[in-house]
Motif scaffolding. Structure first.
Motif, mmCIF file in Angstrom:
data_model
loop_
_atom_site.group_PDB
_atom_site.id
_atom_site.type_symbol
_atom_site.label_atom_id
_atom_site.label_comp_id
_atom_site.label_asym_id
_atom_site.label_seq_id
_atom_site.Cartn_x
_atom_site.Cartn_y
_atom_site.Cartn_z
ATOM 1 N N GLU A 1 12.513 -13.092 16.433
ATOM 2 C CA GLU A 1 12.408 -13.737 17.668
ATOM 3 C C GLU A 1 13.164 -14.860 17.828
ATOM 4 O OE1 GLU A 1 11.249 -12.308 20.200
ATOM 5 O OE2 GLU A 1 10.113 -10.592 19.126
ATOM 6 N N ASP B 1 24.274 -11.166 13.294
ATOM 7 C CA ASP B 1 24.296 -10.526 14.341
ATOM 8 C C ASP B 1 25.598 -9.538 14.007
ATOM 9 O OD1 ASP B 1 25.339 -10.113 17.096
ATOM 10 O OD2 ASP B 1 24.610 -11.586 17.774
ATOM 11 N N ARG C 1 22.351 -5.858 21.908
ATOM 12 C CA ARG C 1 22.943 -6.879 20.981
ATOM 13 C C ARG C 1 21.843 -6.705 19.778
ATOM 14 N NH1 ARG C 1 20.861 -13.142 20.626
ATOM 15 N NH2 ARG C 1 22.060 -13.508 18.799
ATOM 16 N N THR D 1 29.067 -14.821 18.627
ATOM 17 C CA THR D 1 27.579 -15.309 18.534
ATOM 18 C C THR D 1 27.791 -16.805 18.481
ATOM 19 O OG1 THR D 1 26.911 -13.228 17.801
ATOM 20 C CG2 THR D 1 25.566 -15.156 17.965
ATOM 21 N N PHE E 1 17.009 -13.998 18.398
ATOM 22 C CA PHE E 1 17.251 -13.563 19.608
ATOM 23 C C PHE E 1 17.262 -14.857 20.731
ATOM 24 C CE2 PHE E 1 16.372 -9.362 18.393
ATOM 25 C CZ PHE E 1 17.538 -8.483 18.758
ATOM 26 N N SER E 2 16.307 -15.705 20.439
ATOM 27 C CA SER E 2 16.150 -16.853 21.601
ATOM 28 C C SER E 2 17.102 -18.051 21.156
ATOM 29 C CB SER E 2 14.781 -17.335 21.569
ATOM 30 O OG SER E 2 14.434 -17.786 19.971
ATOM 31 N N GLU F 1 17.254 -4.270 18.288
ATOM 32 C CA GLU F 1 18.261 -4.209 19.330
ATOM 33 C C GLU F 1 17.861 -4.488 20.866
ATOM 34 O OE1 GLU F 1 22.409 -1.837 20.405
ATOM 35 O OE2 GLU F 1 20.459 -0.627 19.909
ATOM 36 N N ARG F 2 18.547 -5.471 21.431
ATOM 37 C CA ARG F 2 17.993 -5.910 22.876
ATOM 38 C C ARG F 2 19.186 -5.978 23.547
ATOM 39 N NH1 ARG F 2 13.456 -10.605 21.629
ATOM 40 N NH2 ARG F 2 12.307 -9.118 20.089
#
Length: 378
Positions: A265, A34, A241, A307, A268-269, A237-238
């Motif tokens: 995925e 991250d 983040r 994080t 991020f999840s 990036e979302r």
């Protein structure tokens, strides 16, 4: 000038849940970081040296971006293709199909390097920017040293097979990729994230397995040779983040493509970031010696966060570290301090802080004033 803060007590970390949701990753080398917190979310043989193949081109673009930012290279600058370079690299691996009489711009070369992994473009850029390939690879290794990439060495600007003289580690590639994105965000956005490139009437696709399938994906580089296997450094990036992952040593491109998407995925999840400071936020102040000003604000050069596994309340302490007093002159945006984030059970995460404004070297009057104020404790 250390300081610290503490959040509410943490609940037990749901590590079993985090690991249970982890997808199957067959790559012998794997890492996910991250960028906002510097936390490593997953690592497998992250310090094992391996041959990067075209992933080398991340460092090629990093050096070029650095030269551009310093005014030593221009995007509209044209570079002639040397006859020797044309003969050596014509049709060798991935290419932008440079003709013998081509005079591409630096921007065109970078687009080809980043989007279609053009080997010929790398050599032409290296010769035009530094005078020769050895001079450019010397700059690549200097950049690696300045970033703390202790287990990496670059012998070519394009990653073509060289009997193992070019090597990297996943940890070093994550460091490099984070620096590329955060130090040169405008250039990164301009050249990375393109699904295809057309030059001289020829359109070629980008082989990044995340593009068009993974939300927020905008980089970074695939690599393949028989010597290296299939590797990939990816980023997405979302909502502010940013995650970077490194995968090395796949036998099949399909496995690399499928597992890289699942891996991103999962990042991020299964993990969540708690913001600490927004980009440009003042974090503290540092004492300055010999300057027109006696202090300089320390600001976050990018969004900084901590994080944790999703569902866990972050428990951490923060402190500032710098070699003080700082000595003038200081440039605005210069990295001058670090924010240390300590999470129980985790290595200390070191995040950069930069000078919020320039501090010129003080003249005689400024030095007298500062000395007098110090004598009276102000």
């Amino acid at each position: 000038m250390p300081w610290s803060g503490l959040t509410s007590a943490a609940v037990p970390p749901p590590l079993a849940l985090t690991q249970a949701s982890m997808p199957q990753i067959d790559a012998p080398i794997a890492l996910m970081m991250d960028v906002g917190s510097g936390r490593i979310l997953y690592a497998r043989d992250a310090h094992r040296r391996f041959v990067p193949a075209s992933i080398t081109k991340i460092m090629t673009s990093f050096v070029a971006f650095d030269l551009i930012s310093k005014g030593k290279l221009r995007l509209d600058q044209r570079i002639s293709v040397r006859p020797e370079t044309f003969r050596q690299w014509r049709g060798v691996g991935s290419t932008m199909f440079l003709a013998a009489d081509s005079r591409p711009t630096v921007a065109e070369l970078l687009e080809a390097i980043v989007t279609v992994s053009a080997n010929d473009a790398c050599v032409v850029l290296a010769e035009g920017a530094a005078g020769s390939v050895p001079a450019f690879t010397g700059a690549m290794n200097q950049a690696a040293a300045s970033l703390g990439m202790r287990d990496s060495h670059f012998n070519t600007p394009n990653g073509w097979m060289d009997e193992g003289q070019t090597y990297v580690t996943a940890a070093d590639l994550a460091t490099l990729s984070g620096a590329l994105i955060t130090r040169y965000p405008d250039l990164y956005r301009r050249f990375y994230g393109h699904a295809e490139m057309t030059w001289n009437g020829i359109t070629q696709p980008n082989h990044n397995p995340l593009y068009g399938r993974t939300e927020g994906a905008d980089g970074i580089k695939t690599g393949f040779t028989n010597e290296a296997g299939y590797g990939f450094v990816g980023s997405a990036e979302r909502k502010g983040r940013r995650l970077v992952m490194v995968l090395g040593g796949y036998d099949r491109p399909n496995a690399r493509a499928e597992q890289s998407r699942l891996f991103m995925e999962w990042g991020f999840s299964a993990w969540a970031a708690q913001p600490l400071f927004a980009k440009g936020a003042a974090v503290g102040n540092a004492v300055v010696q010999g300057g027109e000003a006696r202090n300089v604000a320390l600001v976050a050069p990018r969004p900084l966060s901590v994080t944790m596994p999703r569902g866990e309340t972050a428990r951490y302490t923060l402190s500032l570290r710098y070699k003080g007093p700082l000595k003038a002159p200081i440039a605005k945006g210069e990295t001058v301090a670090s924010l240390l984030v300590r999470v129980p059970g985790e290595p200390v995460h070191v995040l950069p802080l930069v000078a919020g404004e320039a501090v010129a070297k003080g003249g005689p009057l400024a030095r007298l004033r500062n000395g007098a104020l110090e004598m009276v404790g102000l």
